[in-house]
Design a protein around this motif. Structure first.
Motif, PDB file in Angstrom:
ATOM      1  N   UNK A  17      30.960  64.138  39.369  1.00 57.48           N
ATOM      2  CA  UNK A  17      31.947  64.798  40.222  1.00 57.48           C
ATOM      3  C   UNK A  17      33.291  64.940  39.522  1.00 57.48           C
ATOM      4  N   UNK A  18      33.356  64.542  38.265  1.00 52.78           N
ATOM      5  CA  UNK A  18      34.600  64.676  37.515  1.00 52.78           C
ATOM      6  C   UNK A  18      35.544  63.513  37.690  1.00 52.78           C
ATOM      7  N   UNK A  19      35.075  62.417  38.298  1.00 55.07           N
ATOM      8  CA  UNK A  19      35.935  61.256  38.514  1.00 55.07           C
ATOM      9  C   UNK A  19      35.926  60.339  37.283  1.00 55.07           C
ATOM     10  N   UNK A  20      36.999  59.625  37.105  1.00 53.54           N
ATOM     11  CA  UNK A  20      37.079  58.646  36.022  1.00 53.54           C
ATOM     12  C   UNK A  20      36.808  57.256  36.576  1.00 53.54           C
ATOM     13  N   UNK A  21      35.957  56.503  35.899  1.00 49.37           N
ATOM     14  CA  UNK A  21      35.617  55.153  36.345  1.00 49.37           C
ATOM     15  C   UNK A  21      35.895  54.156  35.224  1.00 49.37           C
ATOM     16  N   UNK A  22      36.398  53.004  35.601  1.00 45.67           N
ATOM     17  CA  UNK A  22      36.650  51.936  34.633  1.00 45.67           C
ATOM     18  C   UNK A  22      35.508  50.928  34.682  1.00 45.67           C
ATOM     19  N   UNK A  23      35.110  50.469  33.525  1.00 46.62           N
ATOM     20  CA  UNK A  23      34.081  49.436  33.435  1.00 46.62           C
ATOM     21  C   UNK A  23      34.768  48.080  33.357  1.00 46.62           C
ATOM     22  N   UNK A  24      34.425  47.201  34.296  1.00 47.84           N
ATOM     23  CA  UNK A  24      35.005  45.857  34.323  1.00 47.84           C
ATOM     24  C   UNK A  24      34.010  44.880  33.717  1.00 47.84           C
ATOM     25  N   UNK A  25      34.397  44.194  32.684  1.00 47.23           N
ATOM     26  CA  UNK A  25      33.521  43.248  32.017  1.00 47.23           C
ATOM     27  C   UNK A  25      34.023  41.822  32.214  1.00 47.23           C
ATOM     28  N   UNK A  26      33.093  40.870  32.336  1.00 48.79           N
ATOM     29  CA  UNK A  26      33.424  39.476  32.540  1.00 48.79           C
ATOM     30  C   UNK A  26      32.812  38.632  31.424  1.00 48.79           C
ATOM     31  N   UNK A  27      33.460  37.541  31.129  1.00 50.97           N
ATOM     32  CA  UNK A  27      32.931  36.603  30.144  1.00 50.97           C
ATOM     33  C   UNK A  27      31.614  36.026  30.652  1.00 50.97           C
ATOM     34  N   UNK A  28      30.556  36.070  29.855  1.00 54.85           N
ATOM     35  CA  UNK A  28      29.253  35.519  30.296  1.00 54.85           C
ATOM     36  C   UNK A  28      29.357  34.065  30.760  1.00 54.85           C
ATOM     37  N   UNK A  29      30.170  33.266  30.074  1.00 49.71           N
ATOM     38  CA  UNK A  29      30.303  31.858  30.462  1.00 49.71           C
ATOM     39  C   UNK A  29      30.979  31.716  31.817  1.00 49.71           C
ATOM     40  N   UNK A  30      32.024  32.529  32.049  1.00 51.90           N
ATOM     41  CA  UNK A  30      32.712  32.485  33.338  1.00 51.90           C
ATOM     42  C   UNK A  30      31.805  32.975  34.458  1.00 51.90           C
ATOM     43  N   UNK A  31      31.012  33.994  34.181  1.00 59.16           N
ATOM     44  CA  UNK A  31      30.108  34.534  35.196  1.00 59.16           C
ATOM     45  C   UNK A  31      29.023  33.510  35.542  1.00 59.16           C
ATOM     46  N   UNK A  32      28.515  32.821  34.521  1.00 61.16           N
ATOM     47  CA  UNK A  32      27.515  31.786  34.755  1.00 61.16           C
ATOM     48  C   UNK A  32      28.091  30.661  35.601  1.00 61.16           C
ATOM     49  N   UNK A  33      29.336  30.276  35.298  1.00 62.23           N
ATOM     50  CA  UNK A  33      29.997  29.229  36.060  1.00 62.23           C
ATOM     51  C   UNK A  33      30.235  29.670  37.502  1.00 62.23           C
ATOM     52  N   UNK A  34      30.552  30.949  37.673  1.00 65.95           N
ATOM     53  CA  UNK A  34      30.766  31.485  39.028  1.00 65.95           C
ATOM     54  C   UNK A  34      29.492  31.365  39.868  1.00 65.95           C
ATOM     55  N   UNK A  35      28.376  31.799  39.312  1.00 65.88           N
ATOM     56  CA  UNK A  35      27.115  31.743  40.049  1.00 65.88           C
ATOM     57  C   UNK A  35      26.707  30.293  40.352  1.00 65.88           C
TER      58      UNK A  35
END
Length: 305
Positions: free
Chosen positions: A98-116
């Motif tokens: 649709x012509x929109x711009x999207x940003x990709x948000x990346x997280x540290x694998x270690x932080x994501x593992x700790x979050x879960x």
């Protein structure tokens, strides 16, 4: 989830589902910094640099494929039973179509593992597993309900579900979308036939089919010829297909065919064709035996014959 909050005594103009709008409003982030949407009507987020905290809420609009379909059954505030404002399930390679711009948000694998890990601990500590199980059952139940609606969809509803199910890879949805595709194609064919061949063709086609059911060969050929003059050559196969389509366009119960039979009986009676008038009024009487006008004409025509 609270998406935004505002002061009731502020210069707001309209409260929308996702935000409050007003040309004199001052918008701020959670840390107090102000920013400008650049649009006082819809106030869509234009400044992507908004993740200024160590914690935030991600609004997963589409979620899993099953959740996406289930959420379609939540409907909309405009009384629509289905959330009809979705273009289909997102697909990463098509997300900017649709012509929109999207940003990709990346997280540290270690932080994501700790979050879960902490998330699982939170679920256990608060004994939330049974409640989550109930929610999952509800989602699956509403998913089945939406699939049932889609399976029965006709006309523009079939078009809608075909669009909403775009990019879904669940096997049962893929199979259903194939069925919907055939309905969409048939709908487009019906529309082309109706537009091209006019209301007169519809009437002649219905008459042709009904005369055939009555065993009136001469009138069947006569009205088939009338229909062909308004649409196709006499020997064209599409003539019969058109008659089938025309009958399918009748949305009222079959007992309402009595109206057609009654009017044809009156027409042929006025033309002096008493035998044909009796044939049609007898059919009308079968469809609607309690109709006052039909009872009267049935008695009159049969006594005269």
């Amino acid at each position: 989830m609270m998406k935004s909050h505002f002061q009731l005594n502020g210069p707001w103009e309209k409260v929308r589902l996702h935000n409050v709008t007003g040309k004199d409003l001052v918008y701020t982030r959670g840390n107090g910094d102000s920013f400008d949407f650049g649009d006082s009507k819809l106030c869509g987020l234009s400044n992507a640099q908004c993740l200024t905290h160590d914690y935030f809420v991600i609004h997963r609009m589409y979620r899993s494929e099953m959740e996406y379909i289930s959420l379609l059954g939540r409907g909309r505030a405009n009384k629509s039973k289905i959330k009809n404002n979705r273009p289909g399930y997102y697909k990463s390679e098509e997300i900017d179509k649709l012509g929109n711009d999207y940003d990709v948000i990346e997280f540290s694998p270690d932080l994501l593992k700790d979050y879960y890990l902490r998330f699982d601990q939170f679920i256990q500590a608060c004994s939330l597993a049974p409640i989550i199980a109930q929610s999952e059952t509800f989602i699956k139940s509403r998913f089945d309900k939406v699939m049932g609606w889609a399976a029965k969809a006709k006309g523009s509803d079939a078009d809608l579900f075909y669009k909403l199910f775009l990019n879904i890879q669940l096997p049962q949805v893929i199979d259903l979308r194939k069925v919907l595709y055939r309905k969409v194609v048939q709908n487009k064919l019906d529309q082309r036939v109706m537009i091209k061949h006019s209301w007169l063709y519809l009437i002649y086609s219905i008459a042709t089919k009904l005369f055939h059911h009555l065993g009136l060969t001469r009138l069947t050929r006569k009205f088939a010829f009338y229909a062909s003059k308004n649409a196709f050559d006499t020997n064209d196969k599409l003539l019969l297909d058109g008659a089938e389509i025309a009958l399918k366009k009748i949305s009222f119960p079959k007992q309402k065919y009595a109206d057609f039979y009654r009017e044809m009986a009156i027409y042929y009676y006025n033309q002096g064709e008493l035998i044909l008038a009796c044939r049609f009024i007898n059919e009308a009487n079968k469809c609607r035996p309690n109709g006052p006008m039909i009872i009267k004409l049935h008695k009159l025509y049969n006594e005269e014959s």
